[in-house]
Design a protein around this motif. Structure first.
Motif, PDB file in Angstrom:
ATOM      1  N   GLU A 254      46.616  30.246  41.464  1.00 45.78           N
ATOM      2  CA  GLU A 254      46.789  31.045  40.209  1.00 45.78           C
ATOM      3  C   GLU A 254      45.428  31.123  39.507  1.00 45.78           C
ATOM      4  O   GLU A 254      44.564  30.384  39.464  1.00 45.78           O
ATOM      5  N   GLY A 255      44.878  32.545  39.252  1.00 43.51           N
ATOM      6  CA  GLY A 255      43.729  32.851  38.745  1.00 43.51           C
ATOM      7  C   GLY A 255      42.554  33.201  39.771  1.00 43.51           C
ATOM      8  O   GLY A 255      41.552  33.724  39.142  1.00 43.51           O
ATOM      9  N   MET A 256      42.889  33.184  40.987  1.00 43.20           N
ATOM     10  CA  MET A 256      41.821  33.520  41.959  1.00 43.20           C
ATOM     11  C   MET A 256      41.859  34.863  42.467  1.00 43.20           C
ATOM     12  O   MET A 256      43.256  35.250  42.762  1.00 43.20           O
ATOM     13  N   PRO A 257      41.036  35.621  42.791  1.00 42.44           N
ATOM     14  CA  PRO A 257      41.053  36.848  43.372  1.00 42.44           C
ATOM     15  C   PRO A 257      41.586  36.979  44.740  1.00 42.44           C
ATOM     16  O   PRO A 257      41.269  35.911  45.247  1.00 42.44           O
ATOM     17  N   TYR A 289      46.487  22.364  51.735  1.00 44.53           N
ATOM     18  CA  TYR A 289      46.653  23.289  52.851  1.00 44.53           C
ATOM     19  C   TYR A 289      46.177  24.761  52.600  1.00 44.53           C
ATOM     20  O   TYR A 289      46.445  25.026  51.382  1.00 44.53           O
ATOM     21  N   MET A 290      46.007  25.497  53.509  1.00 47.15           N
ATOM     22  CA  MET A 290      45.687  26.822  53.406  1.00 47.15           C
ATOM     23  C   MET A 290      44.428  27.050  53.150  1.00 47.15           C
ATOM     24  O   MET A 290      43.384  25.928  52.840  1.00 47.15           O
ATOM     25  N   HIS A 291      43.402  28.182  53.276  1.00 45.09           N
ATOM     26  CA  HIS A 291      42.083  28.408  53.145  1.00 45.09           C
ATOM     27  C   HIS A 291      41.721  28.109  51.817  1.00 45.09           C
ATOM     28  O   HIS A 291      40.409  27.808  51.680  1.00 45.09           O
ATOM     29  N   SER A 292      42.481  28.119  50.752  1.00 42.19           N
ATOM     30  CA  SER A 292      42.130  28.006  49.245  1.00 42.19           C
ATOM     31  C   SER A 292      42.899  26.683  48.954  1.00 42.19           C
ATOM     32  O   SER A 292      43.087  26.722  47.595  1.00 42.19           O
ATOM     33  N   GLY A 293      43.487  25.995  49.756  1.00 44.58           N
ATOM     34  CA  GLY A 293      44.036  24.557  49.265  1.00 44.58           C
ATOM     35  C   GLY A 293      45.412  25.204  48.484  1.00 44.58           C
ATOM     36  O   GLY A 293      45.588  24.287  47.324  1.00 44.58           O
ATOM     37  N   ARG A 294      46.243  26.246  48.416  1.00 42.75           N
ATOM     38  CA  ARG A 294      47.446  26.479  47.735  1.00 42.75           C
ATOM     39  C   ARG A 294      48.491  25.624  47.961  1.00 42.75           C
ATOM     40  O   ARG A 294      49.066  25.453  46.786  1.00 42.75           O
ATOM     41  N   PHE A 295      48.721  24.949  48.905  1.00 42.85           N
ATOM     42  CA  PHE A 295      49.902  23.903  49.168  1.00 42.85           C
ATOM     43  C   PHE A 295      49.264  22.559  48.982  1.00 42.85           C
ATOM     44  O   PHE A 295      48.495  22.234  49.859  1.00 42.85           O
ATOM     45  N   ASP A 296      49.683  21.614  48.302  1.00 46.84           N
ATOM     46  CA  ASP A 296      49.304  20.401  48.313  1.00 46.84           C
ATOM     47  C   ASP A 296      50.040  19.333  49.010  1.00 46.84           C
ATOM     48  O   ASP A 296      49.579  18.236  49.077  1.00 46.84           O
ATOM     49  N   ASN A 297      51.048  19.806  49.843  1.00 46.47           N
ATOM     50  CA  ASN A 297      51.883  19.074  50.781  1.00 46.47           C
ATOM     51  C   ASN A 297      52.329  19.791  51.888  1.00 46.47           C
ATOM     52  O   ASN A 297      52.447  21.132  51.806  1.00 46.47           O
ATOM     53  N   LEU A 298      52.740  19.038  53.181  1.00 40.85           N
ATOM     54  CA  LEU A 298      53.134  19.618  54.275  1.00 40.85           C
ATOM     55  C   LEU A 298      54.472  20.363  54.086  1.00 40.85           C
ATOM     56  O   LEU A 298      54.749  21.421  54.477  1.00 40.85           O
ATOM     57  N   ARG A 299      55.291  19.752  53.300  1.00 39.20           N
ATOM     58  CA  ARG A 299      56.698  20.352  53.069  1.00 39.20           C
ATOM     59  C   ARG A 299      56.689  21.707  52.453  1.00 39.20           C
ATOM     60  O   ARG A 299      57.172  22.837  53.001  1.00 39.20           O
ATOM     61  N   VAL A 313      52.485  38.461  49.310  1.00 38.54           N
ATOM     62  CA  VAL A 313      51.448  39.508  49.324  1.00 38.54           C
ATOM     63  C   VAL A 313      51.333  40.136  47.970  1.00 38.54           C
ATOM     64  O   VAL A 313      52.481  40.501  47.452  1.00 38.54           O
ATOM     65  N   PRO A 314      50.208  40.167  47.308  1.00 35.18           N
ATOM     66  CA  PRO A 314      50.170  40.849  45.937  1.00 35.18           C
ATOM     67  C   PRO A 314      50.598  42.147  46.043  1.00 35.18           C
ATOM     68  O   PRO A 314      50.441  43.271  47.020  1.00 35.18           O
ATOM     69  N   GLU A 315      51.310  42.650  44.882  1.00 27.36           N
ATOM     70  CA  GLU A 315      51.676  43.870  44.623  1.00 27.36           C
ATOM     71  C   GLU A 315      50.758  44.936  44.736  1.00 27.36           C
ATOM     72  O   GLU A 315      49.785  44.631  44.170  1.00 27.36           O
ATOM     73  N   GLY A 316      50.782  45.942  45.325  1.00 29.99           N
ATOM     74  CA  GLY A 316      50.062  46.985  45.729  1.00 29.99           C
ATOM     75  C   GLY A 316      49.126  46.764  46.913  1.00 29.99           C
ATOM     76  O   GLY A 316      48.103  47.546  47.215  1.00 29.99           O
ATOM     77  N   VAL A 317      48.942  45.770  47.451  1.00 31.45           N
ATOM     78  CA  VAL A 317      48.273  45.319  48.661  1.00 31.45           C
ATOM     79  C   VAL A 317      48.564  45.294  49.913  1.00 31.45           C
ATOM     80  O   VAL A 317      49.886  44.882  50.056  1.00 31.45           O
ATOM     81  N   GLU A 318      48.040  46.121  50.884  1.00 38.07           N
ATOM     82  CA  GLU A 318      48.536  46.408  52.118  1.00 38.07           C
ATOM     83  C   GLU A 318      47.979  45.421  53.003  1.00 38.07           C
ATOM     84  O   GLU A 318      46.679  45.349  53.126  1.00 38.07           O
ATOM     85  N   MET A 319      48.595  44.706  53.790  1.00 39.54           N
ATOM     86  CA  MET A 319      48.236  43.834  54.904  1.00 39.54           C
ATOM     87  C   MET A 319      48.907  43.894  56.249  1.00 39.54           C
ATOM     88  O   MET A 319      50.084  44.129  56.129  1.00 39.54           O
ATOM     89  N   ASN A 320      48.287  43.862  57.134  1.00 37.96           N
ATOM     90  CA  ASN A 320      48.683  43.919  58.542  1.00 37.96           C
ATOM     91  C   ASN A 320      49.152  42.622  58.970  1.00 37.96           C
ATOM     92  O   ASN A 320      48.327  42.035  59.577  1.00 37.96           O
ATOM     93  N   LEU A 321      50.272  42.095  58.534  1.00 41.63           N
ATOM     94  CA  LEU A 321      50.808  40.764  58.562  1.00 41.63           C
ATOM     95  C   LEU A 321      50.858  40.494  60.267  1.00 41.63           C
ATOM     96  O   LEU A 321      51.419  41.543  61.081  1.00 41.63           O
ATOM     97  N   HIS A 322      50.507  39.481  60.705  1.00 41.93           N
ATOM     98  CA  HIS A 322      50.532  38.976  62.123  1.00 41.93           C
ATOM     99  C   HIS A 322      52.210  39.077  62.653  1.00 41.93           C
ATOM    100  O   HIS A 322      52.847  38.653  61.890  1.00 41.93           O
ATOM    101  N   TRP A 323      52.222  39.390  63.877  1.00 44.82           N
ATOM    102  CA  TRP A 323      53.645  39.954  64.290  1.00 44.82           C
ATOM    103  C   TRP A 323      54.463  38.323  64.322  1.00 44.82           C
ATOM    104  O   TRP A 323      55.714  38.614  64.323  1.00 44.82           O
ATOM    105  N   HIS A 324      53.662  37.285  64.455  1.00 46.89           N
ATOM    106  CA  HIS A 324      54.442  35.890  64.786  1.00 46.89           C
ATOM    107  C   HIS A 324      55.235  35.723  63.148  1.00 46.89           C
ATOM    108  O   HIS A 324      55.874  34.769  63.020  1.00 46.89           O
ATOM    109  N   ILE A 325      54.571  36.280  62.179  1.00 51.91           N
ATOM    110  CA  ILE A 325      55.087  35.878  60.682  1.00 51.91           C
ATOM    111  C   ILE A 325      56.271  36.723  60.513  1.00 51.91           C
ATOM    112  O   ILE A 325      56.472  37.985  60.353  1.00 51.91           O
ATOM    113  N   ASN A 376      34.217  28.819  37.184  1.00 55.52           N
ATOM    114  CA  ASN A 376      34.648  29.999  36.531  1.00 55.52           C
ATOM    115  C   ASN A 376      35.323  30.744  37.760  1.00 55.52           C
ATOM    116  O   ASN A 376      34.710  31.002  38.739  1.00 55.52           O
ATOM    117  N   HIS A 377      36.695  30.791  38.097  1.00 54.25           N
ATOM    118  CA  HIS A 377      37.279  31.328  39.097  1.00 54.25           C
ATOM    119  C   HIS A 377      37.212  32.460  39.073  1.00 54.25           C
ATOM    120  O   HIS A 377      37.072  33.356  40.371  1.00 54.25           O
TER     121      HIS A 377
END
Length: 386
Positions: A254-257, A289-299, A313-325, A376-377
């Motif tokens: 939260e609060g990070m771009p 975990y994750m690139h910015s430490g978004r989750f603090d536990n494995l579960r 995915v943030p509203e209005g952002v287009e991402m080419n999500l990996h096909w395994h997802i 300053n995030h």
């Protein structure tokens, strides 16, 4: 400037565990996976997959010199941080922070990845912008928010230290008396490639000792490898990474771009929000975990993958999500089984010893230095060390 340590330092002339000292005097890695010749990446994670090519061939003295450099805060601009500040032995060679903190006292936007099994990796940083360990280490050494040093000061500090001059001569007997940058980078690379983790309970199971895992852990492994969960498609054994870039749409704290990740590295919009698939080795030790430490536990981390394709995915952002997802719709008990299995990937039996003393005379640093600098995030940009 710290005073040099009084006692002389003699570098080890023997190789680390799992390495053989060859007739040429260099260390060659041997693992049980060398007995397999299957192609890594085929299927969804066979137990007897072979390892990719690795970097070895450094002398014992170069590896041991790198160990001292790794823990010595002399390498930072103000002697407050060492490499081990962000890659701590008691935290899976990460730092336990969502985003690492360097000499500036500011959080950088990405977490510190583990260093286990870097000998096998072909790219570095979350956005894969470095292709060698030597190239990678320029980031944390010289980034103003991390170790904050510069080549001139680094060389001056080490060359002014008679202990280090003697140790570099031990590691590079045919070189000139003055320490060079290439020698520093080689020693740090040599040490990092000695950090091998391939003897977890999972590995013992994979090599035929099936009592190494209990029934819940085996069920978790089966889910991990299944065509439903598809975890092993990206986290392929035995490294538990396919070393590729994946766009998975993980949310930012939260609060990070939005971090565009590998889009910048490759100038490729299709890689917006793409990051390297991290290894899962010693994963229970490297929260958050994750690139910015978004989750603090494995579960919570494994649950992210079953909440629906692109749900974060943030509203209005287009991402080419990996096909395994996709949407495997795993049940709660299946997620719990996955976590049980992931904990079988822990192996720190070859953790190198932390030096009691380092040549600078400073205290070896193996923790994150706490500061009171305001963070300053909103204005953060990825630093060179992430």
């Amino acid at each position: 400037m710290a005073m040099a340590a009084d006692k002389p330092f003699t570098l080890l002339d023997r190789c680390p565990p799992s390495f053989e000292k060859t007739a040429q005097g260099v260390c060659k890695l041997h693992t049980r996976y060398d007995q397999y010749d299957s192609i890594q990446g085929v299927g969804v994670g066979g137990l007897t997959s072979s390892l990719p090519a690795r970097r070895d061939g450094f002398t014992p003295e170069q590896i041991d010199l790198g160990r001292y450099l790794f823990f010595d805060p002399l390498l930072s601009v103000d002697s407050t941080h060492s490499c081990a500040s962000c890659h701590q032995p008691d935290k899976g060679l990460s730092d336990g922070l969502a985003r690492s903190v360097g000499v500036s006292g500011e959080e950088i936007p990405r977490s510190a990845p583990t260093l286990w099994n870097t000998a096998f990796l072909t790219s570095f940083f979350w956005d894969a912008r470095a292709k060698t360990l030597e190239e990678q280490m320029l980031g944390p050494l010289y980034d103003a928010k991390e170790m904050g040093n510069n080549p001139v000061q680094l060389l001056a500090s080490l060359n002014a230290n008679q202990q280090y001059r003697s140790m570099f001569k031990q590691a590079y007997p045919a070189a000139s008396d003055d320490i060079t940058l290439d020698q520093i980078y080689t020693a740090l690379t040599a040490f990092q490639t000695s950090l091998i983790s391939l003897n977890s309970r999972y590995d013992q199971y994979a090599h035929g000792y099936h009592q190494a895992l209990n029934q819940r852990e085996i069920e978790g492994l089966n889910i991990f490898r299944s065509f439903v969960a598809r975890c092993a498609e990206c986290h392929q054994p035995p490294l538990f990474t396919n070393q590729q870039i994946a766009v998975i749409g993980t949310p930012e704290p939260e609060g990070m771009p939005l971090d565009i990740g590998a889009e910048k590295t490759y100038n490729a919009p299709k890689l917006k929000g793409g990051f390297k698939v991290p290894t899962l080795r010693n994963i229970e030790k490297t929260a958050p975990y994750m690139h910015s430490g978004r989750f603090d536990n494995l579960r919570d981390t494994v649950e992210f993958y079953t909440k629906g394709r692109g749900h974060a995915v943030p509203e209005g952002v287009e991402m080419n999500l990996h096909w395994h997802i996709w949407e495997p719709n795993l049940q709660d008990h299946e997620l719990d089984l996955l976590v049980d299995f992931l904990k079988t990937l822990t192996d720190e039996s070859f953790m190198p010893p932390v030096p009691k003393d380092v040549p600078s005379g400073l205290t070896p640093i193996t923790h994150t230095v706490q500061t009171t600098t305001m963070i300053n995030h909103s204005n953060s940009a990825p630093g060179k060390g992430e």
